[in-house]
Design an enzyme around this catalytic site. Structure first.
Site, PDB file in Angstrom:
ATOM      1  CG  ASP A  40       5.694  -2.870  -5.649  1.00 37.09           C
ATOM      2  OD1 ASP A  40       5.627  -2.569  -4.436  1.00 37.09           O
ATOM      3  OD2 ASP A  40       6.231  -2.144  -6.498  1.00 37.09           O
ATOM      4  CG  ASN A  42       0.529  -4.664  -0.413  1.00 38.43           C
ATOM      5  OD1 ASN A  42      -0.012  -5.138  -1.411  1.00 38.43           O
ATOM      6  ND2 ASN A  42       1.211  -5.396   0.461  1.00 38.43           N
ATOM      7  CD1 TRP A  45      -5.850  -1.886  -4.211  1.00 41.07           C
ATOM      8  CD2 TRP A  45      -5.801  -1.739  -1.975  1.00 41.07           C
ATOM      9  NE1 TRP A  45      -7.040  -2.411  -3.717  1.00 41.07           N
ATOM     10  CE2 TRP A  45      -7.020  -2.333  -2.358  1.00 41.07           C
ATOM     11  CE3 TRP A  45      -5.537  -1.542  -0.607  1.00 41.07           C
ATOM     12  CZ2 TRP A  45      -7.985  -2.730  -1.431  1.00 41.07           C
ATOM     13  CZ3 TRP A  45      -6.485  -1.936   0.310  1.00 41.07           C
ATOM     14  CH2 TRP A  45      -7.704  -2.520  -0.101  1.00 41.07           C
ATOM     15  CB  SER A  85      13.315  -6.566  -0.251  1.00 42.60           C
ATOM     16  OG  SER A  85      13.354  -5.209   0.158  1.00 42.60           O
ATOM     17  CG  ASN A  88      10.842  -4.069   1.674  1.00 40.16           C
ATOM     18  OD1 ASN A  88      10.409  -5.129   1.235  1.00 40.16           O
ATOM     19  ND2 ASN A  88      10.824  -2.953   0.945  1.00 40.16           N
ATOM     20  NE  ARG A  91       8.891  -0.442   2.083  1.00 35.51           N
ATOM     21  CZ  ARG A  91       7.900  -0.775   1.287  1.00 35.51           C
ATOM     22  NH1 ARG A  91       6.678  -0.925   1.777  1.00 35.51           N
ATOM     23  NH2 ARG A  91       8.105  -0.956  -0.004  1.00 35.51           N
ATOM     24  NE  ARG A 208       8.005  -4.038  -8.979  1.00 34.00           N
ATOM     25  CZ  ARG A 208       9.048  -3.722  -8.248  1.00 34.00           C
ATOM     26  NH1 ARG A 208      10.214  -4.266  -8.505  1.00 34.00           N
ATOM     27  NH2 ARG A 208       8.951  -2.855  -7.242  1.00 34.00           N
ATOM     28  NE  ARG A 214      11.835  -0.180  -8.427  1.00 33.31           N
ATOM     29  CZ  ARG A 214      11.220   0.973  -8.670  1.00 33.31           C
ATOM     30  NH1 ARG A 214      11.451   1.633  -9.771  1.00 33.31           N
ATOM     31  NH2 ARG A 214      10.374   1.470  -7.784  1.00 33.31           N
ATOM     32  CB  SER A 216      12.841  -4.682  -6.376  1.00 32.46           C
ATOM     33  OG  SER A 216      12.316  -3.503  -6.938  1.00 32.46           O
TER      34      SER A 216
HETATM   35  C1  IPE Z   1       9.820  -5.093  -3.714  1.00 33.62           C
HETATM   36  O1  IPE Z   1       9.002  -4.010  -3.589  1.00 33.62           O
HETATM   37  C2  IPE Z   1       9.785  -5.895  -2.455  1.00 33.62           C
HETATM   38  C3  IPE Z   1       8.507  -6.533  -2.151  1.00 33.62           C
HETATM   39  C4  IPE Z   1       7.434  -6.556  -2.884  1.00 33.62           C
HETATM   40  C5  IPE Z   1       8.487  -7.231  -0.896  1.00 33.62           C
HETATM   41  P1  IPE Z   1       9.553  -2.585  -3.132  1.00 33.62           P
HETATM   42  O2  IPE Z   1       8.360  -1.698  -3.085  1.00 33.62           O
HETATM   43  O3  IPE Z   1      10.346  -2.703  -1.875  1.00 33.62           O
HETATM   44  O4  IPE Z   1      10.533  -2.233  -4.311  1.00 33.62           O
HETATM   45  P2  IPE Z   1      11.095  -0.821  -4.788  1.00 33.62           P
HETATM   46  O5  IPE Z   1      11.572  -0.098  -3.575  1.00 33.62           O
HETATM   47  O6  IPE Z   1       9.962  -0.102  -5.447  1.00 33.62           O
HETATM   48  O7  IPE Z   1      12.183  -1.155  -5.762  1.00 33.62           O
HETATM   49  C1  IPE Z   2       4.590  -4.276  -1.386  1.00 31.87           C
HETATM   50  O1  IPE Z   2       3.828  -3.115  -1.380  1.00 31.87           O
HETATM   51  C2  IPE Z   2       4.760  -4.848  -0.003  1.00 31.87           C
HETATM   52  C3  IPE Z   2       6.115  -4.705   0.534  1.00 31.87           C
HETATM   53  C4  IPE Z   2       7.138  -4.168  -0.044  1.00 31.87           C
HETATM   54  C5  IPE Z   2       6.320  -5.219   1.874  1.00 31.87           C
HETATM   55  P1  IPE Z   2       4.507  -1.707  -1.083  1.00 31.87           P
HETATM   56  O2  IPE Z   2       4.414  -1.445   0.401  1.00 31.87           O
HETATM   57  O3  IPE Z   2       5.856  -1.617  -1.649  1.00 31.87           O
HETATM   58  O4  IPE Z   2       3.505  -0.759  -1.836  1.00 31.87           O
HETATM   59  P2  IPE Z   2       3.899   0.550  -2.672  1.00 31.87           P
HETATM   60  O5  IPE Z   2       4.932   0.149  -3.652  1.00 31.87           O
HETATM   61  O6  IPE Z   2       4.406   1.543  -1.672  1.00 31.87           O
HETATM   62  O7  IPE Z   2       2.620   0.969  -3.304  1.00 31.87           O
HETATM   63 MG    MG Z   3       6.587  -1.022  -3.457  1.00 25.49          MG
END
Ligand code: IPE
Ligand code: IPE
Ligand code: MG
Length: 264
Positions: A40, A42, A45, A85, A88, A91, A208, A214, A216
């Site tokens: 988690d 990206n 960052w 997930s 996801n 998004r 994590r 959490r 997730s």
């Molecule tokens: C969990 O991260 C899923 C992945 C890293 C692929 P999320 O960014 O989707 O989780 P939540 O929404 O913060 O719970």
């Molecule tokens: C994890 O990074 C990658 C995926 C869930 C695909 P995020 O895209 O959730 O990054 P944040 O949580 O928004 O920083």
């Molecule tokens: Mg995330």
């Protein structure tokens, strides 16, 4: 502690970047067999650097490559990473499309090297909603690396722990309805084998990145007795050294599984 995990060779903790000098350094004692990672952060960052979320996902993919290599060098048996997930899909379409294309090109680009390094790849999660091209690439990668004896890499795409459990329930219910099994035969071992992770050992260490505390919806059944490790580090900045720190932390914990510790 370092001695316990790394046989006293702290200096030889691999970075994942130093291919020629790599050597398997670890002994089994105190090592987690199965590590799960929620990759988690990206987006955060990227945001912190004034860059696009896509740039964060690209950097995250590069980190994955380094961490697979590092985990393999450390003697980890199974690494399961959360890439996308079942939630996801909520998004923005542009981000979803970017991620799916990234997975596709990552697989195309990296499969030869991973195969050469004896990685066995498997995808866990629902197989619907993907393009035929990506589905073919996933299956090709699994078939090609199926006999590899190195680290087992499970990549969770379109994965949700609750969804996985329900699919297993449906499979077992159908088998029971067909008379193949009797309901009392459905025990923990059979249920585990019916999950996407099938023959893998349970998760020992659940990591994590990026600060959220959490699960997730990741590996809910398999992590029943996992040790949890949370770090503020965003996934693109996660290193082999930090993985080693998580493993050291793990090795120092007392796992009681509901019983009493040896000292009690
Ligand atoms: C969990 O991260 C899923 C992945 C890293 C692929 P999320 O960014 O989707 O989780 P939540 O929404 O913060 O719970
Ligand atoms: C994890 O990074 C990658 C995926 C869930 C695909 P995020 O895209 O959730 O990054 P944040 O949580 O928004 O920083
Ligand atoms: Mg995330």
């Amino acid at each position: 502690m370092w001695r316990k995990i790394f046989g006293g060779k702290e200096a030889s903790v691999p970075t994942g970047d130093d291919l020629p000098s790599r050597s398997p350094v670890l002994c089994g004692d105190g090592l987690p067999r199965h590590i799960a990672v929620v990759m988690d952060g990206n987006g955060r960052w990227a945001q912190a650097q004034g860059r696009s979320r896509s740039a964060g996902h690209e950097a995250g993919a590069r980190t994955l490559k380094r961490i697979v290599r590092a985990a393999s060098d450390m003697g980890i048996e199974v690494l399961t990473v959360y890439a996308f997930s079942t939630e996801n899909w909520k998004r923005p379409q542009l981000e979803v499309d970017f991620l799916l294309n990234l997975f596709d090109s990552f697989l195309q680009k990296e499969i030869d090297e991973m195969h050469a390094e004896h990685v066995r790849i498997r995808f866990i999660g629902r197989r619907d909603r993907f393009t035929d091209r990506f589905l073919r690439r996933m299956t090709d990668a699994e078939v090609r690396t199926a006999e590899n004896t190195g680290i087992r890499l499970n990549v969770a795409v379109n994965y949700g722990g609750q969804d996985e459990i329900l699919r297993a329930v449906q499979t077992l219910a159908a088998r029971a309805a067909a008379g193949e099994i009797a309901p009392p035969e459905i025990d923990e071992a059979l249920f585990s084998r019916t999950l996407d992770t099938a023959d893998d050992p349970p998760v020992d260490l659940f990591i994590r990145t990026s600060g959220d505390l959490r699960l997730s919806n990741f590996l809910l059944w398999q992590s029943a007795y996992a040790e949890l490790y949370f770090t503020e580090t965003h996934w693109p900045d996660f290193t082999a050294e930090e993985l080693a720190r998580a493993i050291t932390d793990f090795a120092g914990r007392s796992r009681r599984f509901g019983g009493l510790s040896e000292e009690d």
